[in-house]
Enzyme design. Sequence first.
Site, short mmCIF file in Angstrom:
data_model
loop_
_atom_site.label_atom_id
_atom_site.label_comp_id
_atom_site.label_asym_id
_atom_site.label_seq_id
_atom_site.Cartn_x
_atom_site.Cartn_y
_atom_site.Cartn_z
N GLY A 245 0.81 -1.21 0.00
CA GLY A 245 0.00 0.00 0.00
C GLY A 245 0.84 1.25 0.00
O GLY A 245 0.29 2.36 0.09
N ASP A 246 2.15 1.11 -0.07
CA ASP A 246 3.05 2.25 -0.10
C ASP A 246 4.27 1.86 -0.94
O ASP A 246 4.21 0.89 -1.68
CB ASP A 246 3.44 2.68 1.32
CG ASP A 246 3.69 4.19 1.44
OD1 ASP A 246 4.30 4.75 0.51
OD2 ASP A 246 3.30 4.79 2.45
#
Length: 459
Positions: A245-246
Site C-alpha cells: 500500500g506504499d
Amino acid sequence: MLGLVLILTETSTAYGARDFNKVGHTPCGAKCGRKHSAVLTDFGGVGDGKTSNTKAFKAAIDHLSQFASDGGAELIVPPGKWLTGSFNLTSHFTLFLHKDAVILGSQDESEWPLVALLPSYGKGRDAPNARFSSLIYGTNLTDVVITGNNGTIDGQGAPWWTKFRAGQLNATRPYMIEILHSDQIQIFNLTLINSPSWFVHPIYSSNIIVKGLTIVAPVTSPNTDGIDPDSCTNMLIEDCFIVSGDDCVAVKSGWGQYGIKLGKPTKQLVIRRLTCISPDSATIALGSEMSGGIQDVRIEDITALSTQSGIRIKTGRGRGGYVKDIFARRMTLKTMKYAFWMTGNYGSHPDPGFDPKALPVIDRINYRDVVAENVTYSARLDGIAGDTFKGICISNATITLTETPKKLQWNCTNVEGVTSNVTPKACDLLPEKQGKFDCPFPKARLPIESVPLKACSFN
C-alpha cells in the site's frame, strides 16, 4: 540429535518436560552454522494460533543469548501458528521458521511495549510522542539471521490500519522487523504479510542482506512500505516480490532537522531483481526522509506492474541532505502513471521547527535501459526554485503510452541534465546528447555483494 520427524511428532508437553539446562547443547532440526539450538516448544510455546507465545519467545532468546560467545545459537519455530507480541533478538543468533510455521502478531496492544523515538526522526510518524516496538526487534546486535524455508510472519495489521485511519492511536504503529545500531544482518527466504506499518526497517546499521522475501499487504493499506533501508551502509536487497500500500522499497536517512543533526546517510546500497506492485506509490523511493543523505545506490533488473511510478525522488525545502550518485539500469515498467518522477515540494515535516533554508542537493542521477508500457506521463521532474536538481542522465528509454495519455508528456521545472535515445522526446531542460551515449553504471562491486548467505537446511 533431534530430526525433523521428532519436531513434527513430539508434543508440547514432551518438549516442556526437557531439562532447560540441556537446551541449546543439542542441535535440532535446522542447521544454520550455529553450535547451539532449541525449539520454541522447549520453552512452553503453543502453536494453536490463540495462545500467546510472547513469554516463550522471550524465555527462549534469553536462554540462547548465553551462547553468543560459544558458537552462537538458533531458535527453530516449528509447524503451527505462533501468536506473539513484540520480542527482542540477541547477537550471534538465527531465528528459523519451518515452512509450515506462521508467526502471528498479537492484536493486544499490551503485548507491544513502547520504545524510544528514533533520533533522526525526533517524532513518531503516526503519533508524535511515542512508538510501539516492532514485532521482531533488536538493537546493538552483531551477526543476526532471520530466515526459514519460506515460513510466514503475519502482522495481522488490519486492526492497526483501522485505528490509524480513525485517529485512535497514541503511539506510532509497530513495524514488522526493525533492527537498530547493528552489524551483519541477514533476512531471507520468508513470506511477510499484513504488517501494521513498514515491513523491514534496518536503521543505523551496516552489512545487511535482504533476499528472497515475498512481502504482501493490501494495496489500500496505509504506510505498508516493503523494505526501508534507513541510515544504513553496505546493504543488498535482491530477489524480492512486494505488493504494498506504499513504496515497495523506500530509502531513507532521517527527517528534517533531526536527520540533518544526526547526519547518518544511507550509502553503498544495491537493489536488484525486485518485482513491485503498488498502484498508489513508487517501486523505489529515495526519500522523503533523506535529510542525512543518500549516496551510491545501484539499482538493476527491476520489474514494476500497475505501480504509480518507477524510481521517485521525494524531497523539499527544509529537508537538507542530499541524493546523489544514483545508478539504475534494466527496468521494465508496465501500467504506470509516471515512468520518471522527482518531487521537490514534498511538504511533510516533523514539527514547525524545520529550517526552510535547508535545501537538498540532488545530483548525478542516472537511468538507462528502461522499457515502460501503458504510461500516462513519461516524466514529472520538479526541482526547487533556486535549488536546481542537477546531473540528471536518462539513456536508452522507450516509453509507450496509454490510450489516453496526458498531452504534456515531460513536465520539467528547475532541473538540468541530458538524455540519449529517449522516446517520447524529453523536455528542453534535458537535451539530447549527440552520438551514442549511455548513462554510467559502476563496474566495481560493493563489499556486500561478496558476502555469502548463512543458509539453513533441515536434516
